[in-house]
Design a protein around this motif. Structure first.
Motif, mmCIF file in Angstrom:
data_model
loop_
_atom_site.group_PDB
_atom_site.id
_atom_site.type_symbol
_atom_site.label_atom_id
_atom_site.label_comp_id
_atom_site.label_asym_id
_atom_site.label_seq_id
_atom_site.Cartn_x
_atom_site.Cartn_y
_atom_site.Cartn_z
ATOM 1 N N GLU A 44 52.361 90.105 -17.825
ATOM 2 C CA GLU A 44 52.352 90.944 -16.628
ATOM 3 C C GLU A 44 53.772 91.369 -16.247
ATOM 4 O O GLU A 44 54.752 90.682 -16.541
ATOM 5 N N GLU A 45 53.855 92.506 -15.578
ATOM 6 C CA GLU A 45 55.130 92.997 -15.058
ATOM 7 C C GLU A 45 55.207 92.666 -13.570
ATOM 8 O O GLU A 45 54.327 93.033 -12.793
ATOM 9 N N ILE A 46 56.239 91.951 -13.183
ATOM 10 C CA ILE A 46 56.446 91.576 -11.787
ATOM 11 C C ILE A 46 57.839 92.040 -11.356
ATOM 12 O O ILE A 46 58.837 91.641 -11.956
ATOM 13 N N ALA A 47 57.872 92.885 -10.335
ATOM 14 C CA ALA A 47 59.149 93.398 -9.811
ATOM 15 C C ALA A 47 59.990 94.012 -10.918
ATOM 16 O O ALA A 47 61.207 93.823 -10.977
ATOM 17 N N GLY A 48 59.316 94.728 -11.815
ATOM 18 C CA GLY A 48 60.025 95.410 -12.887
ATOM 19 C C GLY A 48 60.388 94.540 -14.074
ATOM 20 O O GLY A 48 61.058 95.011 -15.004
ATOM 21 N N ILE A 49 59.954 93.294 -14.077
ATOM 22 C CA ILE A 49 60.276 92.369 -15.173
ATOM 23 C C ILE A 49 58.988 91.921 -15.859
ATOM 24 O O ILE A 49 58.099 91.355 -15.214
ATOM 25 N N TRP A 50 58.898 92.200 -17.154
ATOM 26 C CA TRP A 50 57.747 91.747 -17.920
ATOM 27 C C TRP A 50 57.933 90.279 -18.300
ATOM 28 O O TRP A 50 59.048 89.831 -18.595
ATOM 29 N N GLY A 51 56.830 89.558 -18.290
ATOM 30 C CA GLY A 51 56.921 88.149 -18.656
ATOM 31 C C GLY A 51 55.569 87.546 -18.966
ATOM 32 O O GLY A 51 54.526 88.217 -18.877
ATOM 33 N N LEU A 52 55.595 86.270 -19.333
ATOM 34 C CA LEU A 52 54.386 85.527 -19.677
ATOM 35 C C LEU A 52 54.076 84.515 -18.586
ATOM 36 O O LEU A 52 54.956 83.737 -18.187
ATOM 37 N N HIS A 53 52.846 84.528 -18.108
ATOM 38 C CA HIS A 53 52.396 83.476 -17.198
ATOM 39 C C HIS A 53 51.930 82.294 -18.056
ATOM 40 O O HIS A 53 50.909 82.388 -18.748
ATOM 41 N N ILE A 54 52.685 81.214 -18.037
ATOM 42 C CA ILE A 54 52.268 79.997 -18.733
ATOM 43 C C ILE A 54 51.486 79.176 -17.719
ATOM 44 O O ILE A 54 52.051 78.485 -16.869
ATOM 45 N N ARG A 55 50.156 79.273 -17.777
ATOM 46 C CA ARG A 55 49.354 78.683 -16.697
ATOM 47 C C ARG A 55 47.998 78.168 -17.165
ATOM 48 O O ARG A 55 47.177 77.741 -16.351
ATOM 49 N N ARG A 56 47.733 78.208 -18.446
ATOM 50 C CA ARG A 56 46.434 77.720 -18.924
ATOM 51 C C ARG A 56 46.490 76.197 -19.060
ATOM 52 O O ARG A 56 46.916 75.504 -18.155
ATOM 53 N N LYS A 57 46.085 75.679 -20.187
ATOM 54 C CA LYS A 57 46.138 74.232 -20.414
ATOM 55 C C LYS A 57 47.585 73.871 -20.729
ATOM 56 O O LYS A 57 48.055 74.052 -21.846
ATOM 57 N N THR A 58 48.306 73.373 -19.738
ATOM 58 C CA THR A 58 49.719 73.060 -19.907
ATOM 59 C C THR A 58 49.938 71.558 -19.980
ATOM 60 O O THR A 58 49.048 70.764 -19.653
ATOM 61 N N LYS A 59 51.139 71.183 -20.399
ATOM 62 C CA LYS A 59 51.478 69.778 -20.549
ATOM 63 C C LYS A 59 51.361 69.039 -19.221
ATOM 64 O O LYS A 59 50.891 67.912 -19.161
ATOM 65 N N ASN A 60 51.792 69.680 -18.153
ATOM 66 C CA ASN A 60 51.687 69.125 -16.802
ATOM 67 C C ASN A 60 51.854 70.267 -15.808
ATOM 68 O O ASN A 60 52.126 71.408 -16.203
ATOM 69 N N CYS A 61 51.694 69.974 -14.533
ATOM 70 C CA CYS A 61 51.779 71.028 -13.511
ATOM 71 C C CYS A 61 53.151 71.686 -13.492
ATOM 72 O O CYS A 61 53.274 72.891 -13.256
ATOM 73 N N ALA A 62 54.183 70.907 -13.758
ATOM 74 C CA ALA A 62 55.538 71.456 -13.736
ATOM 75 C C ALA A 62 55.765 72.456 -14.859
ATOM 76 O O ALA A 62 56.707 73.250 -14.809
#
Length: 283
Positions: free
Chosen positions: A174-192
């Motif tokens: 997704e692009e947020i405030a003009g910056i494209w990036g990856l949301h790492i939010r699926r099955k992650t190692k931990n909440c952090a």
């Protein structure tokens, strides 16, 4: 052992673990297995050559003969994480029988290969500049399948873990405030570990966003469709290809301390030198 939805590779790996275990400790009733048997098996894994079944020097040998030969030749043995996987398969097996009250205890209880810190320090190191030039040489990193081309590049420029990349959904880019990036939010190692990882301009130049447009047009849910999802997610299939085939055979980088996760260490090293704050790296 609860084999529903288990990948073919997972089943083959489990069969391999038990074939070696039985050959080393003998075929006996499940309830007769003891901690000494687990100790015998794990001691063998400390000298067991990586990919022994594929090496001519060990072809046709029994597991006991493989161990004896490996001891004589003082082979480095399996990486801690690989030994941990073997132990996990045995632990799961005996744990299942314990739940069914067919055995009185799990003989794997109390066994631990290494601490997490030891695992990281022993088996994963950053790639050197020369190794990175080899890995991303145009004659080696050619476009065959999307995940085989993009995941090493994404790992280098984002520091993302292999499973974080493998399970990306299209909507996670997704692009947020003009910056494209990856949301790492699926099955992650931990909440952090949940975060927004900006895309480096080099990824834009290499047309990653154009690739994403094609994926959207084809109405795929995942950024890298068609991956095999094992027990740990889709990262295993990427890691197996990269570590066993691309890294070792194609690029000739054979150090056991260099694996896909080394990209994360390389990213952390580069960020530290540039005084860029990092969260949760390099583990």
């Amino acid at each position: 052992m609860g084999g529903q939805n288990r990948s073919k590779k997972n089943l083959l790996d489990t069969e391999n673990t038990f074939a070696i275990f039985l050959a080393l400790v003998g075929d006996k009733p499940t309830q007769a297995c003891t901690a000494d048997d687990i100790d015998t098996f794990m001691a063998a894994m400390r000298v067991w050559p990586a990919n022994a079944s594929k090496k001519p020097a060990y072809r046709g040998l029994t597991p006991r003969e493989v161990v004896a030969k490996a001891k004589r030749e003082r082979t480095p043995g399996l990486a801690p994480r690989t030994r941990e996987k073997h132990l996990d398969r045995l632990r799961l097996f005996f744990g299942t029988w314990l739940k069914r009250k067919k055995v009185d205890f799990n003989p794997c209880d109390g066994f631990q290969v290494t601490s997490k810190a030891e695992d990281e320090s022993q088996t994963r190191e950053p790639f050197s500049p020369a190794e990175l030039r080899t890995l991303f040489s145009p004659d080696k990193l050619v476009y065959t399948l999307p995940h085989k081309y993009w995941t090493p590049i994404l790992a280098l420029y984002t520091g993302a873990r292999v499973n974080e990349l493998g399970q990306l959904h299209v909507e996670d880019v997704e692009e947020i405030a003009g910056i494209w990036g990856l949301h790492i939010r699926r099955k992650t190692k931990n909440c952090a570990s949940r975060r927004f990882a900006p895309l480096h301009p080099e990824l834009i130049r290499l047309s990653f966003l154009d690739y994403l447009v094609d994926v959207k047009k084809a109405r795929f849910e995942h950024v890298f469709p068609g991956l095999t999802w094992g027990d740990n997610g889709p990262g295993d299939s990427i890691g197996d290809w990269f570590n066993r085939t691309y890294l070792r055979k194609t690029c000739g980088i054979t150090s056991p301390t260099k694996v896909f996760h080394s990209f994360r260490h390389s990213f952390a090293t580069a960020a530290e030198r540039a005084s860029v704050p990092t969260v949760g790296l390099p583990s």
